[in-house]
Structure formats: C-alpha cells, structure tokens
Scaffold this motif. Structure first.
Motif, mmCIF file in Angstrom:
data_model
loop_
_atom_site.group_PDB
_atom_site.id
_atom_site.type_symbol
_atom_site.label_atom_id
_atom_site.label_comp_id
_atom_site.label_asym_id
_atom_site.label_seq_id
_atom_site.Cartn_x
_atom_site.Cartn_y
_atom_site.Cartn_z
ATOM 1 N N ASN B 251 54.542 -110.590 12.276
ATOM 2 C CA ASN B 251 53.396 -110.396 12.969
ATOM 3 C C ASN B 251 53.240 -111.658 13.972
ATOM 4 N N GLN B 253 53.974 -112.453 16.765
ATOM 5 C CA GLN B 253 54.300 -112.224 18.296
ATOM 6 C C GLN B 253 52.856 -112.394 19.129
ATOM 7 N N ARG B 255 50.469 -110.635 21.101
ATOM 8 C CA ARG B 255 50.473 -109.402 21.450
ATOM 9 C C ARG B 255 49.539 -109.450 22.798
ATOM 10 N N ASP B 256 48.803 -110.344 22.968
ATOM 11 C CA ASP B 256 47.980 -110.209 24.358
ATOM 12 C C ASP B 256 48.985 -110.521 25.469
ATOM 13 N N GLU B 259 51.431 -107.328 25.882
ATOM 14 C CA GLU B 259 50.398 -106.549 26.541
ATOM 15 C C GLU B 259 50.207 -106.422 28.067
#
Ligand code: SF4
Ligand code: SF4
Ligand code: SF4
Lengths: 203, 735
Positions: B251, B253, B255-256, B259
């Motif tokens: 985990n 990565q 994410r923002d 996205e």
C-alpha cells in the motif's frame, strides 16, 4: 614558488577529454607519448566492485629525480614556479639514454614511437599559464576534476591529502599533487540506501 | 572575432554536431583556412567537449576523408572506386533516378539520413524537400535510438514529449532528488551533453543515492553507484512490474496522484496481482526471470516509493530489446502510481509558447504517401506522413528490399540513397543487409568516409563536416539557439548536404528547390525568428555560443507558471496518464497490450537456441565513438580496444583470457576480436560495443568487431530496433 595540481578523484569519469585535449593543444600525435594519462583502478569480484579513474601527469616534484639523473641537463626545474621542463634538443634520446624514465617512479617522461625518441612531457601548459590561462586539461574536464595553481593556495583551498589508491607519495621526490581520494566503499553499500518503514498495510 | 595575440590565431565558435545527443560548445582555433586546435568553452555551466569533440581536427584532416565524387569500379563491397567530376556524378545519379522512377515508380526509391551533423539546414528536410519535389520516395518511420520509448510515451501520455524525461529529466530535477535509479543508463559514456554527468555528480555531492540496474558495472556506476543491481537483458519489465506488486501489496502507492491523474490503475493492479491469469507478479516470479533476488526487488520498490522525490532515470537502451515498449510502459506506470511523475518535466514545466515560424526546410507532401491509410500502430500525435503505411520501418530496409510486395511491403525497392549513415553497419543483421543491397539497381551514398555502407554504393558523394558550412540550431517553441559558423572552406570538392541537394535538383530539372546559399538561409532564418524570439543580432550570434531565446512578449504578457495539474493535462483519449492505454487497446494486437505487460523476448535463455548459443549479447556504446563515427581517428582508437566483455566465470569455462582472440558467433554471422575478461559484467551476458566498422575477410568473418553482424533484423511490435536481444556463443581461436 611551487605550482601544484589538485585532483578530485571522486568525480573523474575516465572520459579522456583531458587526454585528447592535451594531445590536440600540444600537437602530440597518436602513439605511446601522452602527457596526460588516465588510470583505471579496478578491484573486487563480481558483483562487489570498486572502480576509480585517476588522471596523471608529471608531478613537477620538489626534488625531481629526472633532473638529477639527466647526464646533459636537458631537464630543469624553473625556480619561479617549480615547473619541470625539458629541452628536447639537448635530450640524448630514449635509445641512447632513457635515464629519466628509469628514475621517475610516476612514469611521467614520455617518448614517441620514432627511433631515438626525445623525452617530452607535461609542462602544465606553460604557454597558457604565462598568458594567465589555466592549463588545457583543467578547462576541458567536463567534471571539473582538475585544478592547477600555486601549491600553497591549492592546499589552503582543498586540503593536504597527498595519496590515493594508486598513487604513493614519495617523501624523497615530494610530488606537487593533492587529492580528494575516492574511497573504496565496498561492503558499506548495504544499508546505504535508506528505506522508510512500511507506511501502509497489506491489501 | 577574438584574436589570440600570441599565436595570431582566430577563434571561431561552433557546436559539436556528432550523433551522441550532446551539442557541446566548441572554440575552434584557425590560422588562415586551417584548424590548428580545438578548445572547450570553460564557462561554469557550458557543456565542455568530450574526447571526440577534442579529436575533431583529426576527423577534418583524416587522410581517408572523401573529398571527391567517386564511381564504383569493383564489385559491391570491395571498396574499389575511381574519382569522377561532380558533373558526371550528378548526371549519373539523375539518370538513375529518372530511370527508376519511370520504370518502377517513385516508391521504389528508399532514403534515410542519420543524425550525424544534423540541425536545421542539412538534415532530413534537405533531402525530403528534393525527393518530394521529384515526385516522392519511400521514407522510413521509427527512431533507431528510442522508438520503444517514443511508442510507449505515445500510448501512455498521448505525446512523445514526455518520454525525454525518462532519461533526460531536466538537469535541475536531479539536484532535488533523494534517490536516483539509473536503469540501464550510462551517461558517462553516451554523454548526451557533458553537463549531464556534472549535474549527476552535484546531485551525489548533495546527498542523492544512486542505484544502478544494469547487466554491466558501467563507468557511470563506477562514478556514482551506491548499489549495483545486475539484471538479465530483456527482463527489465518483469522487475518493474514486480516492484509495482510490492508497492501495491504494501500500500505504498500515491492514491491521490493515481486518482487525480491516471486511469487504468485497477486493471493494472489486477494484472500485477494475477487476478486474471492466476500468476501474481511477485518478486519471486521476477527473480526467476531476471536473476535479481526477490529481496532486492522488494527493497528497491520500497526505496523508490518512500524516498520522494525519486527519479527513475530509465535509459532508452533497455527499450531496444524485443518488446522493449513494455519496459517503458512499466516504468511509466511505476512513476505514475508512486506519484514520482509529478516531479518531472511534463507536469512542472510551464507551457512553452510556440513560435510559429518553422526554420526547417519546407516540403510539399510526399506523393508516394497520398491516399495510403495509417499504419496499424500509428500514434495520434504523429503527422499523417510519419504514420503512413507507405513508409517502411527504419530497421527493416533489408527485409523490405529482399521481400518487397510479395512479403507484404508497400512496394518493390530498386534504389536506396543513404546520407551520413553507416546503415549497413548500424542496423540488425549485417550479412542480410549486404545480401539485400546486392540486389538493388542503384545505391547512392553521401558520406565523409569510405564506410562499409559507402563501399556498397555505385556513386559516393563527398559531404563536408559541420565545421565547413553554416547551419543554425533553432528549435521551434523557443529555447536554445546557436549559430554554427563556417570555420574553414570545405576540403577538396566536398559540399554540404543542402548544397548537394541543390545541385542535384538542377540536374533533375527541379527549379524551385531554392538557390539561396547556406549562409543566406541562416541569415533569413535569424531574421524571421527575430520577429518572434528575442535573439541577439546575427553578428553577436556568430560570436557567442548558445543563447537562450525567449519568445517575445505579446499583449497580456506571458502565461503565469501554473504548477497545478490541469485535469486534462495529457492529450490521451481520457486526458490522463493511461496506465491502461486506450490507444494501445484500439491497436488491437495481443503483442501490444493495453496494460504494461511482461513478455518474454525471443532468443531468451528459455529459447531452445540457448543450448547452442548460451550467452546473451548486448551492444552498448563505446566512449571513443558516437555510434560508428570517429572509429577511424588515431587519437581516439588508442584509448580503448574494440573487444568483447566476458565475465571471468564464462571466460574460465572456455579457457579464455583477456586479450585472447575469440570467435563470437551465431547463425547470423561471426566476428573475430579480442576478449576482455572482466568482473564488471554479469555471468551469461557478453557485451560487444556497437559502431566498430565491419571488415569481413573472404569468408565473411568480420575482423572489425561490428556488433550487428550478430544482431537480428526484427523489430518489436511497437516498432523498436532490438539489438540487445541476441544469443551468441564464443570460443577461443588464438592468443
Ligand atoms: S614526476 Fe617524474 S618526470 Fe615529473 S618531475 Fe617528478 S620525477 Fe621528474
Ligand atoms: S597541464 Fe597541459 S600539458 Fe599537462 S596534461 Fe594538462 S593539458 Fe597536458
Ligand atoms: S577530462 Fe576530467 S573526467 Fe574526463 S578523464 Fe580527464 S580528469 Fe577524468
């Protein structure tokens, strides 16, 4: 006064720009004579290796062995800057003499491949220095590895390290070269890449 | 001009124009019409010359320079020629071109010119203009150096602009990196401008850590590496994908970033985790493929994801393998999912204001391409011409000549014109190219030296070096400008590329090629550019090196630098970075998948061929050459021996010692050269530097050490040249 040379071995990438720039500037043809040379130092076993490059010229020693042995005084040390120059007209040639080559522990005297080649070697670009310019190797090195100037000024600026991996300082000759040596850091590599601990969870 | 009072030497400025990717500044000392020496510009941030630039005087005055037009008298390849006049040479060329056009059509003529001495006036545009005015010709598509990178940038970002940042991030970016992963990149040798290693050194001195992923412990590794990770050639994609596995599993990565800026992460994740094919792309999976230990891959992944800003400095070299596109695609995905991309060129650079004037020579459309549909793997950002199915991939000329229409090519080819390119030497499978060239009815080569390619020609026309003619470095869109002065008059009867085209145009009866001299063209370009760009006047340009020309301010002033990422920053179908590429999906070819995918290369170690040929060959650069250029200059030749690097383990088992003469061979050919036994290459891999001049004996065994005798003439599905995918065997033949 004594001129000297400073070499940041950490930066030298063995690109030979200095070698060829020197040959071009001083019109030295291809062949065994090369006033500037770049040594490659390789140590270790795959995959744990140490490799370094070191540019080497004449060191314009404080007590030059070459001057002492030359039977016809073809080599002399200039009092004003300590640069060691050679009078090629006077030189007896490699086949007849070659004593300077035997005497110099740094292989600085150079001879072309012609019969009875006369000694030639680096003069730290006296022609340029007298015009107030840095030697050609200094200004052509893309990595800015080399500096040449008054030895005490170089010491003040860069420190007084006189030896590195493949260069031994001779107390007797007192070569005028300073180094920022490249350290053999094998076995230190592990742990050198800092890794931030896991920040997330499985998923 | 500056005058050196002591020597009465003039210093004239130019820009070294060899095909290395660098454009270093040159101060040429001349006396009368003779170059006496060459100096670097020692300004603090001026690119200083490398050894090749400093040796350029030997190139200009090389005893083997071609100075007169030549006509072949012996058989093709024998190198027997006789001097003829320009008039006779051009008469012959024009006659053959007219004959071939009448008999077979314009498409029967192939043309290619390399990046040797290019810039504005003497590059492909000069030839393209002439040949299009003549009724057209078959042009190549694809970049030999970086088609893998270009293709993957195209399908991922919708533009080729971004790919440059994969190995040529803006130099300042290195200075702010905490971690720099040098993936197959050896800038110390390939140069790409001497400022690159200088900036890397400064990054290191500022504390950046360097990890090298490379089958060789290169000279760049020697200078910069904190860690070296040897990897099998052709398996880079597997390791990058396994890094993504670790990052996703842990985990790590961003994410923002994912996205906001990407699409297709979920599909990529499904592939990586093996949700569809049942094969999770774990570090253990990649270890079996690449020989990189799983634990090393895990650490590398964590280091890259957690030490931001980190730079993934992916070289274009691993892209020159079978399925090399996938390596670049995987790297792009990794940059995106860790958010390290944000830090790079594309997103942080302010949009350049385009300069409308295009200094390149204009050309009518190529009639041969009229009406031809786009190629299957055409890319949206490329013009219709480059995308045209009437073109032939630059790597496949030999195959196209041998097979023609019957083999699915658009035409049958009868003539080739090669300019400033040692094509035969530099593309896959030399012996096949020799066979192909033997079949042609007419070969024209414009060159500086009697290369292996020139030896095949019917007519050879002498081209001068860049120091003997004028040119200008003038990118569109603003940036760096420089004027390349004519330093001396051309030697012998040599001419500039553009002058040759002008003279040939007249012989062909084409009256609108243009009769301005090179000098007048430079003046014209500077005048036109000055309307849009703030440039010094012509005289100042002549005396300076690089100048930075900014587009002139228009009403309202320049755009403010917007560092925030606009929602549709990328010209892809989605406007985002496409980890799952819609463009690739539309190509609809299982070998060009929409998701970055590891695909095993041909001639991998799992190939049955590996029993006979157990060693993987790579063909890196040698620092004393720029591709095949400079191989003949004594000052450079003495610096390094052309030899094949072999690991001690492989050498020992074959009784080979350093300096021994070895035969390197496979079904495509054989080379005899000395071996260099070294710890600096991974066992199972051998490296033969590309660019040495092909010199076969009567049995076709090459004593020059030309690497492409052994490489395969096959392109990757995206179009990449694949010289680093080849199996060979070596054996000792002498001492
Ligand atoms: S390095 Fe050798 S040649 Fe140079 S001064 Fe010292 S002894 Fe003489
Ligand atoms: S100081 Fe001058 S002569 Fe000596 S190596 Fe450097 S360039 Fe050559
Ligand atoms: S020019 Fe500089 S970096 Fe290159 S070999 Fe010489 S000292 Fe080393």
């Amino acid at each position: 006064m004594q001129y000297g040379m400073y070499i940041n071995e950490n930066r030298c990438m063995g690109c030979f720009a200095c070698v060829v720039a020197c040959k071009d500037w001083h019109d030295v043809p291809a062949g065994p004579a090369s006033w500037m040379r770049v040594k490659t130092i390789e140590k270790g076993k795959y995959p744990d290796l140490f490799v370094a490059f070191l540019p080497v010229t004449c060191n314009h020693c404080l007590h030059p062995a070459c001057v002492a042995v030359c039977p016809v005084e073809a080599i002399s040390k200039r009092p004003e800057d300590g640069i060691v120059t050679v009078d090629r007209e006077a030189c007896l040639g490699k086949d007849q003499c070659g004593l300077c080559l035997q005497a110099c522990p740094y292989d600085a005297p150079q001879f072309g491949e012609e019969a009875d080649a006369r000694m030639q070697k680096c003069d730290w670009c006296l022609d340029r220095l007298t015009e107030g310019k840095k030697p050609i190797c200094v200004i052509s090195c893309p990595m800015q590895v080399i500096d040449i100037g008054p030895l005490d000024e170089l010491r003040a600026q860069y420190g007084d390290v006189r030896e590195t991996e493949s260069f031994t300082y001779s107390e007797e000759l007192a070569p005028s070269v300073l180094f920022k040596p490249k350290r053999d850091e094998r076995n230190l590599a592990i742990g050198k890449i800092e890794v931030t601990p896991r920040v997330g969870t499985e998923g | 001009m500056a005058v050196d009072a002591n020597h009465e030497e003039k210093i004239i400025r130019s820009i070294c124009s060899s095909h290395c990717g660098g454009t270093c500044e040159m101060k040429v000392h001349v006396r009368g019409n003779r170059i006496v020496r060459i100096e670097s510009d020692d300004g603090e941030y001026k690119p200083r010359l490398c050894a090749r630039g400093h040796a350029y005087r030997q190139r200009v005055y090389a005893p083997d320079r071609l100075l007169y037009p030549l006509k072949r008298t012996g058989v093709r390849g024998a190198g027997e020629f006789t001097r003829i006049s320009w008039d006779e040479a051009l008469e012959t060329v024009a006659g053959e071109m007219n004959r071939i056009k009448a008999r077979y059509g314009n498409a029967a003529m192939l043309h290619f010119c390399s990046m040797c001495d290019p810039h504005t006036l003497h590059h492909v545009g000069a030839f393209h203009r002439l040949l299009c005015q003549f009724g057209g010709y078959t042009a190549p598509w694809g970049f030999i150096s970086h088609e893998g990178a270009t293709f993957s940038a195209g399908v991922t970002y919708g533009t080729r602009r971004k790919f440059l940042s994969q190995s040529e991030h803006r130099l300042e970016e290195y200075l702010s990196s905490r971690l720099i992963i040098m993936w197959g990149w050896n800038p110390v040798t390939t140069e790409q401008g001497t400022l690159t290693p200088l900036f890397l050194a400064q990054s290191k001195e500022k504390g950046a850590r360097f990890i090298f992923v490379d089958p060789r412990y290169t000279d760049s590794a020697a200078v910069f590496a904190d860690q070296w990770i040897p990897i099998r050639p052709g398996t880079d994609g597997a390791v990058l994908i396994a890094m993504a596995y670790v990052i996703i599993q842990e985990n790590l990565q961003d994410r923002d970033f994912i996205e906001a800026n990407t699409i297709g992460f979920d599909q990529f994740k499904a592939y990586v985790l093996g949700l569809e094919d049942g094969a999770a792309k774990t570090p253990q999976w990649a270890e079996a493929i690449s020989s990189v230990p799983a634990a090393t891959i895990e650490n590398l992944a964590r280091a890259y994801a957690c030490n931001k800003p980190a730079t993934l400095a992916t070289s274009i070299s691993p892209g020159r393998t079978a399925y090399g596109e996938q390596y670049h695609r995987a790297a792009a995905a990794l940059e995106a999912i860790t958010g390290n991309l944000q830090f790079q060129n594309w997103l942080s650079a302010p949009k350049k204001k385009a300069v409308k004037f295009n200094p390149q020579l204009e050309s009518p459309p190529n009639p041969v391409e009229a009406g031809a549909p786009p190629r299957k793997n055409a890319l949206p950002f490329r013009g219709v011409s480059v995308n045209s199915s009437a073109r032939v991939n630059v790597s496949l000329f030999a195959d196209a000549i041998l097979k023609g229409k019957a083999g699915g090519y658009p035409h049958d080819y009868k003539m080739i014109w090669l300019s400033n390119t040692n094509y035969l030497n530099q593309l896959g499978e030399v012996n096949k190219t020799v066979k192909a060239f033997q079949q042609l009815e007419f070969i024209l080569v414009t060159e500086q030296f009697m290369t292996a390619t020139a030896k095949m020609a019917d007519i050879v026309l002498p081209v001068c070096t860049f120091l003997e003619r004028e040119d200008i470095l003038a990118p569109r869109g603003g940036g760096i400008y420089a004027l390349l002065n004519k330093v001396i008059e051309p030697l012998g009867e040599s001419k500039s590329q553009r002058q040759i085209c002008q003279a040939l145009a007249l012989k062909l009866g084409l009256t609108d090629y243009g009769d301005k001299t090179d000098g007048e063209m430079v003046e014209h370009i500077v005048t036109r550019l000055s309307e849009e760009v703030d440039l010094p006047d012509l005289d100042s340009l002549r005396k300076q090196g690089f100048v930075f020309g900014r587009p002139k301010k228009t009403e309202g002033g320049g755009q403010p630098e917007d560092k925030k990422i606009p929602p549709t920053a990328f010209p892809t179908p989605s406007g985002k970075i496409e980890i799952r590429s819609e463009i690739a999906a539309r190509i609809n070819d299982p070998l060009i998948p929409a998701i970055p995918t590891y695909m095993e290369t041909w001639e991998s170690l799992n190939d049955p061929l590996a029993v006979k040929y157990p060693l993987q060959l790579i063909t890196p650069h040698l620092k004393r050459r720029a591709h095949s250029q400079f191989d003949n200059l004594p000052w450079l030749r003495e610096l390094q021996t052309q030899a094949i690097s072999v690991n001690t383990v492989d050498a020992d088992s074959r009784g080979i010692r350093s300096g021994d003469l070895v035969r390197v061979f496979n079904d495509r050919g054989a080379v005899r050269i000395p071996a260099k036994v070294t710890e600096r290459i991974m066992p199972g891999v051998v490296a033969l530097p590309q660019g040495a001049w092909y010199s076969p004996d009567e049995n076709g065994i090459d004593y020059g050490g030309c690497a492409n005798v052994l490489t395969k003439n096959q392109i990757s599905p995206g179009g990449a040249f694949t010289p680093h995918t080849a199996l060979v065997q070596i054996e000792k033949v002498g001492q």
